[in-house]
Design an enzyme around this catalytic site. Sequence first.
Site, PDB file in Angstrom:
ATOM      1  N   CYS A 217      86.600  44.225  29.013  1.00  0.00           N
ATOM      2  CA  CYS A 217      85.267  43.955  28.471  1.00  0.00           C
ATOM      3  C   CYS A 217      84.481  43.211  29.557  1.00  0.00           C
ATOM      4  CB  CYS A 217      85.429  43.079  27.232  1.00  0.00           C
ATOM      5  SG  CYS A 217      83.903  42.485  26.513  1.00  0.00           S
ATOM      6  N   CYS A 310      86.923  39.263  18.551  1.00  0.00           N
ATOM      7  CA  CYS A 310      86.250  38.625  19.695  1.00  0.00           C
ATOM      8  C   CYS A 310      86.507  37.124  19.619  1.00  0.00           C
ATOM      9  CB  CYS A 310      84.747  38.916  19.644  1.00  0.00           C
ATOM     10  SG  CYS A 310      83.846  38.010  20.911  1.00  0.00           S
ATOM     11  N   ASP A 534      55.162  30.283  19.213  1.00  0.00           N
ATOM     12  CA  ASP A 534      56.146  31.317  19.543  1.00  0.00           C
ATOM     13  C   ASP A 534      55.537  32.671  19.204  1.00  0.00           C
ATOM     14  OD1 ASP A 534      59.459  31.265  20.012  1.00  0.00           O
ATOM     15  OD2 ASP A 534      58.656  33.135  19.184  1.00  0.00           O
ATOM     16  N   ASP A 581      60.889  26.355  26.586  1.00  0.00           N
ATOM     17  CA  ASP A 581      62.207  26.998  26.457  1.00  0.00           C
ATOM     18  C   ASP A 581      61.992  28.510  26.355  1.00  0.00           C
ATOM     19  OD1 ASP A 581      64.818  27.670  25.985  1.00  0.00           O
ATOM     20  OD2 ASP A 581      64.904  26.842  23.959  1.00  0.00           O
ATOM     21  N   CYS A 608      68.021  29.410  29.485  1.00  0.00           N
ATOM     22  CA  CYS A 608      69.343  30.027  29.578  1.00  0.00           C
ATOM     23  C   CYS A 608      69.459  30.819  30.884  1.00  0.00           C
ATOM     24  CB  CYS A 608      69.598  30.931  28.374  1.00  0.00           C
ATOM     25  SG  CYS A 608      68.358  32.201  28.198  1.00  0.00           S
TER      26      CYS A 608
HETATM   27  C1  LIG Z   1      65.219  30.971  24.372  1.00  0.00           C
HETATM   28  S1  LIG Z   1      64.314  31.191  22.890  1.00  0.00           S
HETATM   29  C2  LIG Z   1      63.985  29.504  22.477  1.00  0.00           C
HETATM   30  C3  LIG Z   1      63.665  29.244  21.028  1.00  0.00           C
HETATM   31  C4  LIG Z   1      63.758  27.786  20.583  1.00  0.00           C
HETATM   32  N1  LIG Z   1      63.199  26.870  21.535  1.00  0.00           N
HETATM   33  C5  LIG Z   1      65.182  27.412  20.251  1.00  0.00           C
HETATM   34  O1  LIG Z   1      65.831  26.729  21.049  1.00  0.00           O
HETATM   35  O2  LIG Z   1      65.671  27.824  19.193  1.00  0.00           O
HETATM   36  C6  LIG Z   1      62.851  31.838  23.524  1.00  0.00           C
HETATM   37  C7  LIG Z   1      61.763  32.055  22.491  1.00  0.00           C
HETATM   38  O3  LIG Z   1      60.617  32.533  23.197  1.00  0.00           O
HETATM   39  C8  LIG Z   1      59.904  33.400  22.346  1.00  0.00           C
HETATM   40  N2  LIG Z   1      58.983  34.146  23.222  1.00  0.00           N
HETATM   41  C9  LIG Z   1      59.252  35.172  24.057  1.00  0.00           C
HETATM   42  N3  LIG Z   1      58.142  35.519  24.740  1.00  0.00           N
HETATM   43  C10 LIG Z   1      57.147  34.682  24.336  1.00  0.00           C
HETATM   44  C11 LIG Z   1      55.786  34.522  24.679  1.00  0.00           C
HETATM   45  N4  LIG Z   1      55.203  35.293  25.591  1.00  0.00           N
HETATM   46  N5  LIG Z   1      55.077  33.550  24.076  1.00  0.00           N
HETATM   47  C12 LIG Z   1      55.655  32.758  23.137  1.00  0.00           C
HETATM   48  N6  LIG Z   1      56.950  32.858  22.767  1.00  0.00           N
HETATM   49  C13 LIG Z   1      57.681  33.799  23.357  1.00  0.00           C
HETATM   50  C14 LIG Z   1      60.981  34.188  21.629  1.00  0.00           C
HETATM   51  O4  LIG Z   1      60.471  34.698  20.418  1.00  0.00           O
HETATM   52  C15 LIG Z   1      62.045  33.100  21.424  1.00  0.00           C
HETATM   53  O5  LIG Z   1      61.904  32.493  20.164  1.00  0.00           O
END
Ligand SMILES: C[S@@+](CC[C@H](N)C(=O)[O-])C[C@H]1O[C@@H](n2cnc3c(N)ncnc32)[C@H](O)[C@@H]1O
Length: 665
Positions: A217, A310, A534, A581, A608
């Site tokens: 995998c 898994c 978001d 984030d 991440c």
């Molecule tokens: C890594 S996640 C983080 C979410 C939150 N901070 C958490 O820790 O649970 C990234 C987030 O970015 C949002 N996202 C992606 N592109 C975006 C954009 N252009 N503007 C606003 N949000 C966005 C996604 O929907 C997602 O919820």
Amino acid sequence: MFGRRSPRRQGLQLLSSAAGRSRRFVHWNPFAQSYKDYLHEVQPQHWPRGPKSKKELTLPTGEYNAEVIAREMAQKVKMMKVPGLKRHKVARAQIEGTPEEILTFEAQALLTKAEAELPEPSKETDGKLKPFSPLEFGTELELEVVELSSTGDGLAYSPDKNHVYAIPFCVPGDRVLAQTFKQKPHPTYTSLRFIKLLRPSPKRDGITPGCKYFAECSGCQFQMISYEDQLKHKKTVVEKAFKNFSNLDPSLIPPVGDTIGSPLQYGYRTKLTPHYDGPPRKNTAHWAGRPPPAVGFSAKNRHVIDIEHCPIGTPILNEGLTIERKKVHETYHTRKAGVTILLRESTKRVFKTGSPSPPTATSPAADGQPTSSATENTEGNTSSSSTPKPSTSVLTPSTEPSTVDSDFAAIPVPTPLSVKHHFRAPNTPEIIYDYPTYRDVKTYTSINQDFSTEYVGDFTFVSRANSFFQNNNSILPTFIKYVRDNCLPPPPASTQLVQQPNEPPIKYLLDAYCGSGLFAIGLSPLFSSVLGIDIDAYGVEAARENAKINNIPNAGFIAADADVLFADVPFPPEQSLVVIDPPRKGASIDFLEQLCAFGPKRVVYVSCNVHTQARDVGMLVTGLGKKWRYQIESVRGFDFFPQTHHVEGVCFLSRVPASPDVEEA
Ligand SMILES: C[S@@+](CC[C@H](N)C(=O)[O-])C[C@H]1O[C@@H](n2cnc3c(N)ncnc32)[C@H](O)[C@@H]1O
């Protein structure tokens, strides 16, 4: 929760109600039942009921009302027609943090080292490495692995030390047999297929991979090294990311902190997405007389491997995997296309009568010491054993916080008094973890529109099963505590970056890419108003609901592109903190430019993908020609993804004027 509904929404409502009917006791169905009623059913005494009257929500004079701000901003965003927003086509940092870019940097560093070690310049090479001639596809090579790359591949020199090979599933000190395969030639490195381990590295001593699919995998490449080595390696990943991708002078990057380990190193993932391929050309006749397709995860060469279990998934998700695989085996012959199956864990916490207060993962007193363990099998028989000894099996999750860091203590996961497995109905498994003052009932869902609940410290988070929520619950209390402890200026005397006595306090939080509100809600005790944004409307609806159920009065959330966040923020920048984030690709240049123009006093950048994080932080440090720029206070990794090469980066930044003419407020 869901006020006005679009036709699409109504469709979802129908789907979700149907799902709710067939598995009534498992998940909260917001369309059939209010969240309050659902909670009242499961934990009437302890649930924070939210403000009793409107009066409780009254804000102190002069404060901002985040809900009103969010509503007004949402209105403006509509008028701005977000999808048509003019995007900068500026050299959107050409670096995207792809594995190719990462390997190029790291292979080049090895070649530069090899060149520096060349004997006195000889006439033929002029102090340069010999030109490399690519090998035929299918050539086998015996290689010594010298380094572990940030992509998780072992790196080895070619025999002439003029090229680098990247081989999966091996570590420095290994001697391996590997094979070339068809790919676009690259001047510095070539990826190889791992064939055989010829001589193991001492790093593998005493370590047994926890998964029988290891090296087949494509996930979980690090199971052959100790957890301590994984954490040390991830520190170098953050270091190399900032060195290679931030475009900053090394003097501007502080020493990277030690990686904070995950309390659970196996059995931690609360979401899995196995998949299977459909028949060629959507022709269901293909299945006649054929066995079911493989249901699982991709191998390195992209074909799907059949996975029955898994080990990084939580126990309930593995029960779900068995059930969902069985369903595929029963229906595959009717399927025209491949499917990705969602498996998402949900927890229902039920407090015991008379327990003094809702215990949380942050109150170690709630952890309890194991006195006996009991396991109920599917027939309802219960087996028990007294005082279980710590198991040495690699599959047994450690309840000890594992970190090489001494300056920040990770919060251990509580040890249950007993664990019972049973089926509430056919195909509806539950695992009940009994603690001294509460019980956690774990279930799983495979329906996108379902809702799942997670507990993080004192907070409860509900999110739609297919919306984003962090996948490793065991590390979240530690992680949120770390961000909470460090997001405001350090107290005087501990550092030079102190808040001056006459500086206004930081009171406002802007949570960019807020999802269902993990930071907005988890950090809310420190702020008088929080505003989240978001792009996922479902995430934002969940965030609003989460603010209510966690009794957070002054929170507003906007469903829009983060690029519009700074269009009209009324918060004073010198009193604001921005948490960023974003998804793996990082933030947009538009967003970063606006941030530097707005100039919040402090920024926390969580990601991440530490490579795009380093790229974006590098831009914030330059200030992108705007009024403010930032200096990096600290950066370190959190191991959200044990056994894999991924690491979550957390970087704290503080504002400085971009030029001497700009005055601090
Ligand atoms: C890594 S996640 C983080 C979410 C939150 N901070 C958490 O820790 O649970 C990234 C987030 O970015 C949002 N996202 C992606 N592109 C975006 C954009 N252009 N503007 C606003 N949000 C966005 C996604 O929907 C997602 O919820």
